[in-house]
Design a protein around this motif. Structure first.
Motif, PDB file in Angstrom:
ATOM      1  N   MET A  34       1.290  -0.964   0.299  1.00 52.47           N
ATOM      2  CA  MET A  34       0.046  -0.093   0.176  1.00 52.47           C
ATOM      3  C   MET A  34       0.610   1.207   0.485  1.00 52.47           C
ATOM      4  SD  MET A  34      -3.119  -1.377  -0.110  1.00 52.47           S
ATOM      5  CE  MET A  34      -4.236   0.185   0.636  1.00 52.47           C
ATOM      6  N   GLY A  35      -0.139   2.348  -0.334  1.00 57.52           N
ATOM      7  CA  GLY A  35       0.903   3.574  -0.198  1.00 57.52           C
ATOM      8  C   GLY A  35       0.701   4.923  -0.478  1.00 57.52           C
ATOM      9  N   TRP A  36       0.880   5.777  -0.080  1.00 54.43           N
ATOM     10  CA  TRP A  36       0.138   6.994  -0.203  1.00 54.43           C
ATOM     11  C   TRP A  36       0.783   8.143  -0.809  1.00 54.43           C
ATOM     12  CZ3 TRP A  36      -3.604   8.668   3.175  1.00 54.43           C
ATOM     13  CH2 TRP A  36      -4.436   8.252   4.020  1.00 54.43           C
ATOM     14  N   VAL A  46       1.660  12.710  -7.102  1.00 54.56           N
ATOM     15  CA  VAL A  46       2.875  12.627  -6.353  1.00 54.56           C
ATOM     16  C   VAL A  46       3.072  11.216  -5.059  1.00 54.56           C
ATOM     17  CG1 VAL A  46       4.579  14.894  -7.455  1.00 54.56           C
ATOM     18  CG2 VAL A  46       4.109  14.856  -4.925  1.00 54.56           C
ATOM     19  N   PHE A  47       4.316  10.353  -5.612  1.00 51.74           N
ATOM     20  CA  PHE A  47       3.892   9.644  -4.445  1.00 51.74           C
ATOM     21  C   PHE A  47       4.444  10.394  -3.319  1.00 51.74           C
ATOM     22  CE2 PHE A  47       5.989   4.957  -2.638  1.00 51.74           C
ATOM     23  CZ  PHE A  47       6.665   5.800  -1.868  1.00 51.74           C
ATOM     24  N   VAL A  48       4.436   9.311  -2.115  1.00 49.12           N
ATOM     25  CA  VAL A  48       4.957  10.154  -0.773  1.00 49.12           C
ATOM     26  C   VAL A  48       5.423   8.819  -0.058  1.00 49.12           C
ATOM     27  CG1 VAL A  48       3.888  10.822   1.479  1.00 49.12           C
ATOM     28  CG2 VAL A  48       3.094  11.455  -0.274  1.00 49.12           C
ATOM     29  N   ALA A  61       9.299   9.181  -0.061  1.00 48.31           N
ATOM     30  CA  ALA A  61       9.694  10.072  -1.007  1.00 48.31           C
ATOM     31  C   ALA A  61      11.290  11.361  -0.350  1.00 48.31           C
ATOM     32  CB  ALA A  61       8.274  10.925  -1.713  1.00 48.31           C
ATOM     33  N   ASP A  62      11.672  11.262  -0.758  1.00 50.04           N
ATOM     34  CA  ASP A  62      12.778  12.400   0.047  1.00 50.04           C
ATOM     35  C   ASP A  62      12.831  13.284   0.770  1.00 50.04           C
ATOM     36  OD1 ASP A  62      15.544  12.091  -2.072  1.00 50.04           O
ATOM     37  OD2 ASP A  62      14.801  10.611  -0.775  1.00 50.04           O
ATOM     38  N   SER A  63      11.245  14.004   0.622  1.00 50.63           N
ATOM     39  CA  SER A  63      10.431  15.373   1.101  1.00 50.63           C
ATOM     40  C   SER A  63      10.177  15.250   2.401  1.00 50.63           C
ATOM     41  CB  SER A  63       9.389  16.239  -0.085  1.00 50.63           C
ATOM     42  OG  SER A  63       8.855  15.026  -0.400  1.00 50.63           O
ATOM     43  N   VAL A  64       9.924  13.586   2.130  1.00 51.81           N
ATOM     44  CA  VAL A  64       9.331  13.292   4.047  1.00 51.81           C
ATOM     45  C   VAL A  64      10.226  13.051   4.612  1.00 51.81           C
ATOM     46  CG1 VAL A  64       6.753  13.430   2.540  1.00 51.81           C
ATOM     47  CG2 VAL A  64       7.833  11.479   2.932  1.00 51.81           C
ATOM     48  N   TYR A  95      -3.881  10.947  -0.977  1.00 54.18           N
ATOM     49  CA  TYR A  95      -4.270   9.822  -1.273  1.00 54.18           C
ATOM     50  C   TYR A  95      -4.035   8.536  -1.272  1.00 54.18           C
ATOM     51  CZ  TYR A  95      -7.322  13.111  -4.330  1.00 54.18           C
ATOM     52  OH  TYR A  95      -7.110  13.826  -4.918  1.00 54.18           O
ATOM     53  N   CYS A  96      -4.636   6.796  -0.646  1.00 53.00           N
ATOM     54  CA  CYS A  96      -4.127   6.179  -0.588  1.00 53.00           C
ATOM     55  C   CYS A  96      -4.019   4.778  -1.739  1.00 53.00           C
ATOM     56  CB  CYS A  96      -4.581   5.182   0.683  1.00 53.00           C
ATOM     57  SG  CYS A  96      -5.977   4.768   1.155  1.00 53.00           S
ATOM     58  N   ASN A  97      -4.167   4.324  -2.319  1.00 50.81           N
ATOM     59  CA  ASN A  97      -3.985   2.877  -3.437  1.00 50.81           C
ATOM     60  C   ASN A  97      -3.059   1.612  -2.933  1.00 50.81           C
ATOM     61  OD1 ASN A  97      -4.623   2.212  -5.592  1.00 50.81           O
ATOM     62  ND2 ASN A  97      -5.031   3.588  -6.027  1.00 50.81           N
ATOM     63  N   VAL A  98      -4.113   0.848  -3.617  1.00 54.35           N
ATOM     64  CA  VAL A  98      -2.873  -0.278  -3.916  1.00 54.35           C
ATOM     65  C   VAL A  98      -1.208   0.544  -4.574  1.00 54.35           C
ATOM     66  CG1 VAL A  98      -2.480  -2.519  -4.769  1.00 54.35           C
ATOM     67  CG2 VAL A  98      -4.972  -2.074  -3.374  1.00 54.35           C
ATOM     68  N   VAL A  99      -0.603  -0.098  -4.095  1.00 54.13           N
ATOM     69  CA  VAL A  99       0.763   0.243  -5.443  1.00 54.13           C
ATOM     70  C   VAL A  99       2.035  -1.416  -5.514  1.00 54.13           C
ATOM     71  CG1 VAL A  99       1.302   2.485  -4.039  1.00 54.13           C
ATOM     72  CG2 VAL A  99       2.094  -0.005  -3.048  1.00 54.13           C
ATOM     73  N   SER A 100       2.493  -0.602  -5.958  1.00 52.79           N
ATOM     74  CA  SER A 100       3.667  -1.534  -7.236  1.00 52.79           C
ATOM     75  C   SER A 100       4.970  -0.443  -6.853  1.00 52.79           C
ATOM     76  CB  SER A 100       3.586  -2.320  -8.364  1.00 52.79           C
ATOM     77  OG  SER A 100       4.472  -2.894  -8.656  1.00 52.79           O
ATOM     78  N   GLY A 101       6.258  -0.703  -5.739  1.00 54.77           N
ATOM     79  CA  GLY A 101       7.075   0.235  -5.864  1.00 54.77           C
ATOM     80  C   GLY A 101       6.139   1.218  -5.740  1.00 54.77           C
ATOM     81  N   ARG A 102       6.744   2.574  -6.432  1.00 52.62           N
ATOM     82  CA  ARG A 102       6.022   3.516  -5.761  1.00 52.62           C
ATOM     83  C   ARG A 102       5.148   4.516  -6.686  1.00 52.62           C
ATOM     84  NH1 ARG A 102      11.199   7.143  -4.405  1.00 52.62           N
ATOM     85  NH2 ARG A 102      11.957   6.482  -2.477  1.00 52.62           N
TER      86      ARG A 102
END
Length: 120
Positions: A34-36, A46-48, A61-64, A95-102
């Motif tokens: 899972m990802g945000w 963008v990926f978090v 992500a580097d920003s967080v 947002y959240c979602n199912v992920v593969s990698g980022r």
């Protein structure tokens, strides 16, 4: 197909904290990484952060990095994003979602997200 609902956003001052939740309203998150993600006004989504299906591995992500923590409770069918030391640049819809990698799985729909606003 798992359906996800984000919550927990709000208005906070710089330096404050929020905890976002992503709950499955239908289906289970147990078998998914899972990802945000976030989308600021006028910008692309963008990926978090991401977490593997057991919770043993995370990615940011580097920003967080160092400020945000992603976690999950598979017994509650929920993924969390603890956000500390918030900055105005963190203002976005999350947002959240199912992920593969980022990356969100292709073809997956997005929920309504939850608004985070950080005032300076």
């Amino acid at each position: 197909q798992v359906q996800l609902v984000e919550s927990g956003g709000g208005l906070v001052q710089t330096g404050g904290s929020l905890r976002l939740s992503c709950a499955a309203s239908r289906g289970t998150i147990r078998t998914y990484h899972m990802g945000w993600f976030r989308q600021a006004p006028g910008k692309d989504r963008v990926f978090v952060a991401a977490i593997n299906l057991t919770g043993a591995m995370t990615d940011y992500a580097d920003s967080v990095k160092g400020r945000f923590t992603i976690s999950r409770d598979n017994t509650k069918n929920t993924v969390y994003l603890q956000m500390n030391s918030l900055e105005p640049e963190d203002t976005a819809v999350y947002y959240c979602n199912v992920v593969s990698g980022r990356t969100a799985w292709p073809g997956r729909s997005w929920g309504q997200g939850t608004q985070v606003t950080v005032s300076s």
